[in-house]
Scaffold this active site. Sequence first.
Site, PDB file in Angstrom:
ATOM      1  N   LYS A  58       9.692  -3.571  78.896  1.00  0.00           N
ATOM      2  CA  LYS A  58       9.781  -2.111  78.805  1.00  0.00           C
ATOM      3  C   LYS A  58       9.313  -1.464  80.114  1.00  0.00           C
ATOM      4  O   LYS A  58       9.943  -0.536  80.619  1.00  0.00           O
ATOM      5  CB  LYS A  58       8.958  -1.606  77.608  1.00  0.00           C
ATOM      6  CG  LYS A  58       9.583  -2.006  76.271  1.00  0.00           C
ATOM      7  CD  LYS A  58       8.673  -1.784  75.068  1.00  0.00           C
ATOM      8  CE  LYS A  58       9.299  -2.378  73.813  1.00  0.00           C
ATOM      9  NZ  LYS A  58       8.424  -2.339  72.624  1.00  0.00           N
ATOM     10  N   GLN A 102       2.381  -0.928  70.948  1.00  0.00           N
ATOM     11  CA  GLN A 102       3.122  -2.157  70.669  1.00  0.00           C
ATOM     12  C   GLN A 102       2.589  -2.809  69.397  1.00  0.00           C
ATOM     13  O   GLN A 102       1.386  -3.008  69.242  1.00  0.00           O
ATOM     14  CB  GLN A 102       3.002  -3.120  71.864  1.00  0.00           C
ATOM     15  CG  GLN A 102       3.799  -4.400  71.717  1.00  0.00           C
ATOM     16  CD  GLN A 102       5.313  -4.172  71.711  1.00  0.00           C
ATOM     17  OE1 GLN A 102       5.841  -3.381  72.484  1.00  0.00           O
ATOM     18  NE2 GLN A 102       6.015  -4.856  70.812  1.00  0.00           N
ATOM     19  N   ASP A 125       8.928   5.737  69.854  1.00  0.00           N
ATOM     20  CA  ASP A 125       9.349   4.610  69.020  1.00  0.00           C
ATOM     21  C   ASP A 125       9.940   5.114  67.698  1.00  0.00           C
ATOM     22  O   ASP A 125      10.559   4.347  66.962  1.00  0.00           O
ATOM     23  CB  ASP A 125       8.149   3.694  68.706  1.00  0.00           C
ATOM     24  CG  ASP A 125       8.226   2.369  69.451  1.00  0.00           C
ATOM     25  OD1 ASP A 125       9.316   2.026  69.940  1.00  0.00           O
ATOM     26  OD2 ASP A 125       7.182   1.676  69.533  1.00  0.00           O
TER      27      ASP A 125
END
Length: 300
Positions: A58, A102, A125
């Site tokens: 990412k 994450q 997200d």
Amino acid sequence: MTMHQRGHLLDGKTLSETIQGEIAQQVTELKKKGHRAPHLAAVLVGSDGASETYVSHKVKACERVGFESTLVRLPDTIVEQELMDVIDELNNDDNIDGFIVQLPLPKHIRVDKVLERIKPSKDVDGFHPINTGRMVANLPAYKPATPDGIVEMINRFNIPTQGCHVVVIGRSLIVGTPISLLLSRDGYPGDATVTLCHRYTKDLASYTRRADILIVAVGIPGFITADMVKEGATVIDVGITRVADESKKSGFSLKGDVAFEEVAPKAAFITPVPGGVGPMTIASLLKNTLLAAKGAVYGK
Ligand code: NAD
């Protein structure tokens, strides 16, 4: 692909690069207008190997498209409140457009509480219940990156969905449940009849064999075999599992949920692992971050 394979490869890697090129162009235009670069932050708790890899992909993708990125590393001994404090800081930092935490998190941290702490306008997200709710209500929202990437892939490869039978296996909140929703709604890519299967589905193969589009997000390597797939189906493999492999420098290789070699000859379209859904997920995360920088979902 060898010649005997009929499955047209849905090359997510190349498509993701194309989309990243488009995003990079938009970043250049933003900068020309005097805006700063979009800025994505990622919070990584602990040092799980797979999570390290995902986060580093990412961060590298941010560099490629001209975004700023910040990686916040925290020890796996961190207590929930300390993590909440870090999230509050990111929520209040005007230089950061969006951030992700994450997953998975260590067991002593309540993931729901953490995700709810993220300001919805920075939740790139798309895991906050406000973004989930807005997506369900068809309002502007950050859509979770993996299902959004799958929808984008279907769209760019012009795979028909209207009236199709889509069978999704796996009902996680980050993949299976949202992709079911997105493909059943009004318009393209959508208008499909969706069946959502999971660990308690009886006679799974009786569903998968009737799928025009089969989407598999289970996490068991080689779970879908050729006998479970209809001739001419589109097969989208979300699964990523690390399997020991001495021939690789890393000591492992990545395996999808679909037994690719035997399923590909039967499928009309199929995603490889790696190089299918994974890179599309990254492209969608960048897309959400660009939306955040532009204030396109929640305004500035
Ligand atoms: P999960 O691990 O939370 O849950 C697995 C799902 O599979 C559950 O809903 C369960 O009901 C179902 N399941 C388990 N055994 C089954 C069985 N025998 N028959 C039918 N259904 C069964 O799901 P997840 O977080 O969506 O992850 C699934 C896989 O996708 C994992 O391999 C994960 O690494 C991968 N993944 C990939 C990406 C990507 O970007 N490519 C993103 C997220 C997850």
